[in-house]
Enzyme design. Structure first.
Site, PDB file in Angstrom:
ATOM      1  N   HIS A 166       0.867  -1.176   0.000  1.00 54.39           N
ATOM      2  CA  HIS A 166       0.000   0.000   0.000  1.00 54.39           C
ATOM      3  C   HIS A 166       0.908   1.231   0.000  1.00 54.39           C
ATOM      4  O   HIS A 166       1.563   1.528   1.003  1.00 54.39           O
ATOM      5  CB  HIS A 166      -0.915  -0.012   1.228  1.00 54.39           C
ATOM      6  CG  HIS A 166      -1.810  -1.207   1.267  1.00 54.39           C
ATOM      7  ND1 HIS A 166      -2.128  -1.876   2.441  1.00 54.39           N
ATOM      8  CD2 HIS A 166      -2.435  -1.886   0.269  1.00 54.39           C
ATOM      9  CE1 HIS A 166      -2.926  -2.896   2.161  1.00 54.39           C
ATOM     10  NE2 HIS A 166      -3.130  -2.911   0.851  1.00 54.39           N
ATOM     11  N   GLU A 169       1.565   3.955   2.723  1.00 58.51           N
ATOM     12  CA  GLU A 169       2.134   3.512   4.004  1.00 58.51           C
ATOM     13  C   GLU A 169       3.654   3.633   3.934  1.00 58.51           C
ATOM     14  O   GLU A 169       4.391   2.651   3.977  1.00 58.51           O
ATOM     15  CB  GLU A 169       1.641   2.096   4.311  1.00 58.51           C
ATOM     16  CG  GLU A 169       0.131   2.070   4.501  1.00 58.51           C
ATOM     17  CD  GLU A 169      -0.481   0.670   4.462  1.00 58.51           C
ATOM     18  OE1 GLU A 169       0.262  -0.326   4.548  1.00 58.51           O
ATOM     19  OE2 GLU A 169      -1.726   0.583   4.345  1.00 58.51           O
ATOM     20  N   HIS A 259       3.664  -2.799   6.835  1.00 59.66           N
ATOM     21  CA  HIS A 259       2.532  -1.922   6.509  1.00 59.66           C
ATOM     22  C   HIS A 259       2.415  -0.790   7.522  1.00 59.66           C
ATOM     23  O   HIS A 259       3.177  -0.694   8.478  1.00 59.66           O
ATOM     24  CB  HIS A 259       1.226  -2.725   6.516  1.00 59.66           C
ATOM     25  CG  HIS A 259       1.078  -3.662   5.368  1.00 59.66           C
ATOM     26  ND1 HIS A 259       0.291  -3.382   4.274  1.00 59.66           N
ATOM     27  CD2 HIS A 259       1.621  -4.871   5.139  1.00 59.66           C
ATOM     28  CE1 HIS A 259       0.350  -4.387   3.412  1.00 59.66           C
ATOM     29  NE2 HIS A 259       1.158  -5.309   3.923  1.00 59.66           N
ATOM     30  N   GLU A 335       2.586  -3.955  11.392  1.00 54.86           N
ATOM     31  CA  GLU A 335       1.819  -2.715  11.279  1.00 54.86           C
ATOM     32  C   GLU A 335       2.416  -1.633  12.175  1.00 54.86           C
ATOM     33  O   GLU A 335       2.758  -1.882  13.330  1.00 54.86           O
ATOM     34  CB  GLU A 335       0.360  -2.942  11.681  1.00 54.86           C
ATOM     35  CG  GLU A 335      -0.405  -3.898  10.778  1.00 54.86           C
ATOM     36  CD  GLU A 335      -0.858  -3.278   9.469  1.00 54.86           C
ATOM     37  OE1 GLU A 335      -0.585  -2.075   9.250  1.00 54.86           O
ATOM     38  OE2 GLU A 335      -1.487  -3.991   8.670  1.00 54.86           O
TER      39      GLU A 335
END
Length: 375
Positions: A166, A169, A259, A335
Site C-alpha cells: 500500500h 504507508e 505496513h 503494522e
C-alpha cells in the site's frame, strides 16, 4: 499564495486558495479506485498570518476513523518532518500553520521518494554484501527491484521482507531502510550472525507506481495488491505476480510484510492463525518472535491489534497468509501507526520516519531469536 502537488507522491486538489484564513482542499482518489487518504502538497505564501487549511472530503475517505487524534506532518527542508496542529472539525480536517518561511510541505506521513528508493537500492549494492535483482516491470514501466543480502548456500534460511504494498504507508520503506542499515553493518554482531545463517530477499517497495502517483492503497490499475496473492496477473497486478513467482522459485522460510495502520496508535503484528495448515510449530515461532521483539524495543506491544482469524478462515489473498499456507512458515504482517505510538507519545514528531527505521533495526533481534528454528 500557491498550492501544488505536481511532484513525486503529490496528491491534493485545490478548491479555494486566495485567503490564508480559509484554504480549502480535497484529497484525490487513487486512479480507478475509491480509496483515498494520502495527501502531500506544497504551500507557498508570503503572508505571515496564521494559515488555516481545510481538507473538506475526509468524511468519505478510506479510513474516516483514522483522522481522530491524527496530526499532519510538515517540513521546510523535506528532511525533518514535524507534527502540526490538526483537528477534526465538522467532518473536515483542519490544519493550522504559522509560517516560518515562504514554502512548506505537508503530508499524511513522512514521504519516501522514488529517488530515495533508488538510492537505497544502490547503497545496498555498494556495500558489497547485496545484489540488486530486477524481477520485471510495473504497469507504468518502473523496475520491480529486489535486494538479495548475503551469500546463498545450502542450509541457509530464506527470509523475505516485503514493504509498501500500500504505497501511502511510507513508514514501511523507512522500516526497510533501517533494517538494511543494520544488516549491512559489518561491525554489528546481530547482522553478522544472521548473514551466517540466512539470506535476506528484500523488496523495499512493492508498489512504485502507486507511490509516485500519490496513491494510498492501489497500483496504477487501481488494484489493492494485498488482495492479489492467490491469483495475481501481469495485466492487473504484475508487482505481486513477479514477487510471488520469485518466492516459488527460491522458497520462503519466513516473511515480514511491512505496513501502516490508519486507526490504531500502536506497533503490532498480525499472524497466520487462521490458515488451514496452522499448527503448533507455527504458533511457537510466532510467540518466540513477538517475545523477542518485546524485549528488543518498548515501541512494540501485543495488547492491541487486529481481531484474530478463526481457524481455517484466514483471507488467503493477503500476502502474509498466502505465504504462511503455501510455505508452511512463519509469516507476519507488521503494522505501524500513522498517528503516534500511544505507549510512547512524542508531541513534536509522533510516530515518525526515524522511529520506523529504528523499529526496522530492532526487528533483526527478533529474527535472530527464531532463525535456527525456522526449518
Amino acid at each position: 499564495m500557491k498550492i501544488t502537488c505536481n511532484f513525486d507522491s503529490g496528491n491534493i486538489e485545490v478548491i479555494k486558495a486566495d485567503d490564508p484564513a480559509d484554504i480549502q482542499l480535497a484529497i484525490r482518489k487513487d486512479h480507478n479506485s475509491d480509496f483515498y487518504q494520502w495527501f502531500h502538497f506544497r504551500l507557498h505564501s508570503q503572508s505571515t498570518e496564521p494559515h488555516t487549511i481545510r481538507i473538506v472530503n475526509v468524511k468519505d475517505s478510506a479510513y474516516p476513523d483514522g483522522w481522530k487524534g491524527y496530526q499532519a506532518v510538515a517540513s521546510y527542508d523535506r528532511e525533518t518532518w514535524f507534527r502540526v496542529e490538526t483537528q477534526l472539525v465538522n467532518e473536515q480536517l483542519v490544519i493550522t500553520h504559522y509560517p516560518e518561511a515562504e514554502s512548506v510541505y505537508f503530508a499524511y506521513f513522512a514521504p519516501y521518494s522514488y529517488e530515495r528508493h533508488m538510492d537505497l537500492l544502490h547503497f545496498a549494492q555498494s556495500s558489497g554484501m547485496a545484489q540488486i535483482v530486477e524481477l520485471g516491470e510495473t504497469l507504468d514501466g518502473r523496475d520491480m527491484s529486489m535486494l538479495v543480502v548475503g551469500e546463498p548456500a545450502e542450509g541457509k534460511r530464506k527470509i523475505w521482507i516485503t514493504a509498501r504494498q500500500h504505497p501511502g504507508e511510507s513508514m514501511a520503506e523507512w522500516f526497510v531502510e533501517g533494517m538494511l542499515n543494520r544488516l549491512l553493518d559489518e561491525d554489528d554482531a546481530v547482522a553478522r550472525i544472521l548473514l551466517d545463517k540466512a539470506v535476506f530477499y528484500i523488496v523495499p517497495n512493492m508498489n512504485p507506481d502507486g507511490s509516485v502517483r500519490g496513491h494510498l492503497r492501489t497500483n496504477a490499475a487501481g488494484v489493492n495488491l494485498n488482495r492479489e496473492w492467490q491469483s495475481p496477473s501481469m495485466e492487473k497486478s504484475p508487482e505481486v505476480y513477479l514477487v510471488r513467482q520469485q518466492m516459488l522459485e527460491t522458497g520462503v522460510d519466513m516473511l515480514l510484510d511491512v505496513h501502516g495502520d490508519e486507526n490504531l496508535p500502536y506497533n503490532f503484528v498480525a499472524g497466520a492463525e487462521g490458515v488451514p495448515s496452522y499448527n503448533a510449530k507455527m504458533q511457537q515461532l510466532e510467540t518466540a518472535f513477538k517475545n523477542a521483539l518485546l524485549l528488543a524495543t518498548p515501541e512494540f506491544q501485543t495488547e492491541f491489534g487486529y481481531e484474530l482469524d478463526a481457524p481455517g478462515q484466514a483471507n488467503l489473498t493477503i500476502a502474509s497468509t498466502w505465504v504462511a499456507e503455501q510455505f508452511n512458515c512463519l509469516s507476519y504482517t507488521v503494522e505501524m501507526p500513522f498517528k503516534d505510538n500511544a505507549d510512547l507519545p512524542d508531541s513534536d514528531y509522533g510516530w515518525s520516519d526515524v522511529r520506523s527505521m529504528k523499529l526496522g533495526q530492532d526487528s533483526l533481534v527478533a529474527v535472530l531469536a527464531v532463525v535456527d528454528q525456522l526449518r
